[in-house]
Design a protein around this motif. Structure first.
Motif, PDB file in Angstrom:
ATOM      1  N   UNK A  65       0.849  -1.186   0.000  1.00 48.63           N
ATOM      2  CA  UNK A  65       0.000   0.000   0.000  1.00 48.63           C
ATOM      3  C   UNK A  65       0.884   1.235   0.000  1.00 48.63           C
ATOM      4  N   UNK A  66       0.872   1.983  -1.099  1.00 43.70           N
ATOM      5  CA  UNK A  66       1.598   3.250  -1.143  1.00 43.70           C
ATOM      6  C   UNK A  66       0.578   4.372  -1.342  1.00 43.70           C
ATOM      7  N   UNK A  67       0.478   5.239  -0.357  1.00 36.59           N
ATOM      8  CA  UNK A  67      -0.482   6.329  -0.433  1.00 36.59           C
ATOM      9  C   UNK A  67      -0.076   7.330  -1.502  1.00 36.59           C
ATOM     10  N   UNK A  68      -1.058   8.073  -1.967  1.00 36.09           N
ATOM     11  CA  UNK A  68      -0.784   9.241  -2.797  1.00 36.09           C
ATOM     12  C   UNK A  68      -1.122  10.455  -1.954  1.00 36.09           C
ATOM     13  N   UNK A  69      -0.095  11.217  -1.637  1.00 40.19           N
ATOM     14  CA  UNK A  69       1.300  10.958  -1.955  1.00 40.19           C
ATOM     15  C   UNK A  69       2.098  11.007  -0.665  1.00 40.19           C
ATOM     16  N   UNK A  70       3.356  10.685  -0.748  1.00 41.01           N
ATOM     17  CA  UNK A  70       4.178  10.695   0.458  1.00 41.01           C
ATOM     18  C   UNK A  70       4.445  12.118   0.933  1.00 41.01           C
ATOM     19  N   UNK A  71       4.481  13.042  -0.023  1.00 43.15           N
ATOM     20  CA  UNK A  71       4.810  14.439   0.269  1.00 43.15           C
ATOM     21  C   UNK A  71       3.983  15.309  -0.675  1.00 43.15           C
ATOM     22  N   UNK A  72       3.676  16.525  -0.300  1.00 41.58           N
ATOM     23  CA  UNK A  72       2.920  17.408  -1.187  1.00 41.58           C
ATOM     24  C   UNK A  72       3.674  17.611  -2.503  1.00 41.58           C
ATOM     25  N   UNK A  73       2.958  17.445  -3.611  1.00 42.23           N
ATOM     26  CA  UNK A  73       3.526  17.655  -4.939  1.00 42.23           C
ATOM     27  C   UNK A  73       2.517  18.422  -5.783  1.00 42.23           C
ATOM     28  N   UNK A  74       2.918  18.827  -6.962  1.00 39.00           N
ATOM     29  CA  UNK A  74       2.020  19.545  -7.868  1.00 39.00           C
ATOM     30  C   UNK A  74       0.916  18.599  -8.328  1.00 39.00           C
TER      31      UNK A  74
ATOM     32  N   UNK B  39      -0.820  23.707  -6.500  1.00 33.47           N
ATOM     33  CA  UNK B  39      -0.139  23.207  -5.309  1.00 33.47           C
ATOM     34  C   UNK B  39      -1.107  23.115  -4.137  1.00 33.47           C
ATOM     35  N   UNK B  40      -2.200  23.855  -4.211  1.00 33.69           N
ATOM     36  CA  UNK B  40      -3.143  23.913  -3.086  1.00 33.69           C
ATOM     37  C   UNK B  40      -3.792  22.572  -2.793  1.00 33.69           C
ATOM     38  N   UNK B  41      -3.890  21.733  -3.804  1.00 32.02           N
ATOM     39  CA  UNK B  41      -4.490  20.410  -3.625  1.00 32.02           C
ATOM     40  C   UNK B  41      -3.401  19.464  -3.112  1.00 32.02           C
ATOM     41  N   UNK B  42      -3.378  19.310  -1.793  1.00 28.54           N
ATOM     42  CA  UNK B  42      -2.275  18.600  -1.150  1.00 28.54           C
ATOM     43  C   UNK B  42      -2.689  17.198  -0.700  1.00 28.54           C
ATOM     44  N   UNK B  43      -1.810  16.245  -0.919  1.00 27.59           N
ATOM     45  CA  UNK B  43      -2.078  14.853  -0.564  1.00 27.59           C
ATOM     46  C   UNK B  43      -1.105  14.293   0.473  1.00 27.59           C
ATOM     47  N   UNK B  44       0.005  14.964   0.709  1.00 25.04           N
ATOM     48  CA  UNK B  44       1.103  14.342   1.432  1.00 25.04           C
ATOM     49  C   UNK B  44       1.002  14.344   2.938  1.00 25.04           C
ATOM     50  N   UNK B  45       1.884  13.569   3.552  1.00 25.20           N
ATOM     51  CA  UNK B  45       2.090  13.586   5.001  1.00 25.20           C
ATOM     52  C   UNK B  45       3.050  14.710   5.384  1.00 25.20           C
TER      53      UNK B  45
ATOM     54  N   UNK C  36       6.248  24.099   1.616  1.00 25.09           N
ATOM     55  CA  UNK C  36       5.931  25.532   1.602  1.00 25.09           C
ATOM     56  C   UNK C  36       6.130  26.101   0.199  1.00 25.09           C
ATOM     57  N   UNK C  37       5.059  25.993  -0.581  1.00 27.66           N
ATOM     58  CA  UNK C  37       5.055  26.525  -1.943  1.00 27.66           C
ATOM     59  C   UNK C  37       3.609  26.793  -2.334  1.00 27.66           C
ATOM     60  N   UNK C  38       3.365  27.927  -3.010  1.00 29.39           N
ATOM     61  CA  UNK C  38       2.000  28.231  -3.416  1.00 29.39           C
ATOM     62  C   UNK C  38       1.784  27.866  -4.882  1.00 29.39           C
ATOM     63  N   UNK C  39       0.593  28.166  -5.390  1.00 28.47           N
ATOM     64  CA  UNK C  39       0.234  27.769  -6.750  1.00 28.47           C
ATOM     65  C   UNK C  39       1.085  28.442  -7.815  1.00 28.47           C
ATOM     66  N   UNK C  40       1.685  29.577  -7.486  1.00 29.96           N
ATOM     67  CA  UNK C  40       2.537  30.292  -8.434  1.00 29.96           C
ATOM     68  C   UNK C  40       4.013  29.919  -8.305  1.00 29.96           C
ATOM     69  N   UNK C  41       4.294  28.967  -7.412  1.00 30.74           N
ATOM     70  CA  UNK C  41       5.675  28.523  -7.253  1.00 30.74           C
ATOM     71  C   UNK C  41       6.469  29.311  -6.241  1.00 30.74           C
ATOM     72  N   UNK C  42       5.802  30.166  -5.481  1.00 29.86           N
ATOM     73  CA  UNK C  42       6.496  30.965  -4.468  1.00 29.86           C
ATOM     74  C   UNK C  42       6.526  30.232  -3.129  1.00 29.86           C
ATOM     75  N   UNK C  43       7.598  30.432  -2.356  1.00 30.39           N
ATOM     76  CA  UNK C  43       7.697  29.814  -1.047  1.00 30.39           C
ATOM     77  C   UNK C  43       9.113  29.368  -0.747  1.00 30.39           C
ATOM     78  N   UNK C  44       9.315  28.938   0.479  1.00 27.47           N
ATOM     79  CA  UNK C  44      10.656  28.536   0.913  1.00 27.47           C
ATOM     80  C   UNK C  44      11.000  27.106   0.521  1.00 27.47           C
ATOM     81  N   UNK C  45       9.966  26.313   0.177  1.00 31.15           N
ATOM     82  CA  UNK C  45      10.101  24.880  -0.101  1.00 31.15           C
ATOM     83  C   UNK C  45      10.457  24.081   1.156  1.00 31.15           C
TER      84      UNK C  45
END
Length: 490
Positions: free
Chosen positions: A430-439, A446-452, A456-465
């Motif tokens: 069983x591998x969840x989608x997803x392990x970490x927030x991705x596009x 980016x707002x649609x987040x699945x990860x554990x 830190x990134x917004x829909x325009x690609x801004x953030x510290x990551x």
């Protein structure tokens, strides 16, 4: 008192990502342009209207090729996994992952798909990723094709409609097996093979305005992918006899809207055309009889070459992998029911189910039904390689991220997996989608987040990551540590 687990002792717990949604490093280190680089983000399009997000034309391809930036095309920057893979894999190891699913981008190894020699920088990157996975004792699960074929093959050959792409894909897979075949046991040939039916461009590279017979080209492209899957299975077994090649679909579990025979018959057809056609070919090794009528009714005539039938029959998949997010409703009178565009594809709403913020209908019991349904039909090991809920997460003032909705979603699905194990289903991982927030695959936001793990990134690609552990991170850590025995929320 210690709870006893009913999951197998060697059960593969983990999570998944895809290169096209995570890696970034667009245009760097020798990577060529991929179909994923055409995927655009547009805040003006309703996030539930996936059809508009997926609509790719020749004009949109040309516009994307002329734009070297990443802001409008977020999959080009991803979450910078390319440079942060050590940190990301370490966090997954901290959760206790037994398996880490990822893909190796075709365009990073063969930038146009037609090179005779691979891009060494690409091979070096995946060698380093595997080394990091092995460092923590995790199993790698590698998807060979995950919606990231070289764009040049679309422009040159109209994607998978041209049989020449089979040979190019086999060359790519052979390169992966030659370099990594002894280090990877579990492979998947194509992510969600049935996506050719609901997300055609990403899956097959077929563009509607480049073809005179769209449905013919779509199914011919899928046929070529079937042949390619058989050939790479053959090659893997030659290089590493212990290697396991899985086939994968997006599972569209469907229920009849009523007990009217017409609705039940429609349910059967929907199941056949959306699901079983693909798994019947890749597990049973033959085209199912029901497709003859479908092809006749829709003017499709598959072009076969000598040896195709023998290849499909001899080199079937070793296990069946699938993604499970939602279930659907079938009706002979669809105009009488409400419709949602959000369930991966346009479908009828089930009035008995709740929906996520994106309109995806949540059906944990459908997973138990699905597991039994697939295992009864094929009697091969099953692997759930995607399951999760997309949601908007909020970082609190103290830096924490509380996501009880994600824990609730996963908890209820795991409970049904337990029931399926008691039912006698052979479920290996069983591998969840997803392990970490991705596009997002569908909307490129980016707002649609699945990860554990929050990124830190917004829909325009801004953030510290910066990476932040969510509450679900610690919950899943507990689940894995107990081998699925403890699903409680502390």
């Amino acid at each position: 008192m210690k709870q006893e687990s009913i999951f197998p002792e060697n059960f593969l717990w983990g999570g998944a990502i895809a290169a096209c949604q995570a890696e970034g490093a667009y245009g760097q280190y020798g990577r060529g342009m991929a179909v994923s680089d055409i995927s655009f983000y547009d805040s003006q399009i309703d996030r539930q209207d996936l059809a508009k997000h997926r609509n790719v034309t020749t004009q949109k391809i040309e516009e994307a090729m002329a734009d070297s930036g990443t802001t409008r095309y977020p999959k080009r920057h991803g979450i910078d996994f390319y440079h942060r893979y050590k940190e990301d894999i370490a966090l997954c190891a901290e959760m206790g992952f037994k398996v880490f699913r990822f893909s190796m981008a075709w365009s990073r190894i063969f930038p146009t798909g037609e090179e005779l020699t691979p891009n060494q920088e690409g091979l070096d990157f995946y060698d380093a990723v595997l080394t990091e996975i092995e460092k923590y004792g995790m199993e790698p699960l590698v998807t060979i094709s995950h919606f990231e074929m070289p764009l040049a093959l679309v422009n040159q050959y109209k994607g998978w409609t041209d049989r020449k792409v089979i040979d190019l894909f086999v060359r790519f897979a052979d390169c992966l097996f030659t370099n990594f075949g002894q280090r990877v046991t579990y492979w998947i040939s194509f992510n969600e093979m049935n996506a050719g039916r609901f997300s055609t461009f990403k899956s097959t590279g077929v563009v509607a305005d480049k073809t005179d017979n769209y449905i013919q080209d779509c199914y011919q492209a899928v046929h070529h992918q079937f042949i390619a899957a058989a050939l790479v299975t053959k090659r893997l077994h030659e290089i590493n006899p212990a290697g396991k090649m899985g086939c994968m679909i997006a599972r569209f579990t469907t229920y009849a809207a009523t007990c009217k025979p017409e609705d039940v018959l429609q349910m059967m057809h929907d199941d056949q055309y959306d699901n079983f056609f693909y798994t019947d070919v890749m597990i049973r090794g033959t085209y199912p009889g029901y497709m003859n009528r479908f092809f006749k009714d829709n003017g499709v005539s598959i072009i076969w070459e000598e040896g195709d039938k023998a290849l499909l029959k001899e080199y079937t998949a070793d296990y069946l992998a699938f993604s499970y997010y939602v279930s659907n409703v079938s009706s002979a009178q669809p105009n009488e029911l409400d419709v949602t565009d959000a369930n991966l594809k346009k479908s009828l709403k089930n009035p008995y189910l709740e929906s996520s913020a994106w309109g995806w209908q949540i059906d944990p019991k459908g997973l138990r039904y699905t597991l039994n349904n697939l295992y009864d039909r094929y009697q091969v090991p099953l692997f759930i390689v995607e399951n999760g809920i997309g949601a908007e997460d909020t970082v609190e003032a103290d830096g924490s991220v509380h996501d009880p909705y994600r824990i609730d979603y996963l908890q209820r699905h795991l409970e049904q997996m337990k029931e399926a194990l008691v039912d006698g289903v052979d479920l290996i991982g069983y591998t969840t989608w997803s392990s970490i927030d991705i596009v997002s695959s569908g909307t490129s936001e980016m707002s649609k987040r699945y990860g554990f793990i929050y990124v830190d990134q917004d829909d325009d690609g801004n953030g510290t990551l910066n990476r932040i552990r969510k509450d679900s991170f610690y919950w899943y850590q507990q689940v894995i540590k107990s081998n699925g025995a403890d699903l409680s929320v502390s």
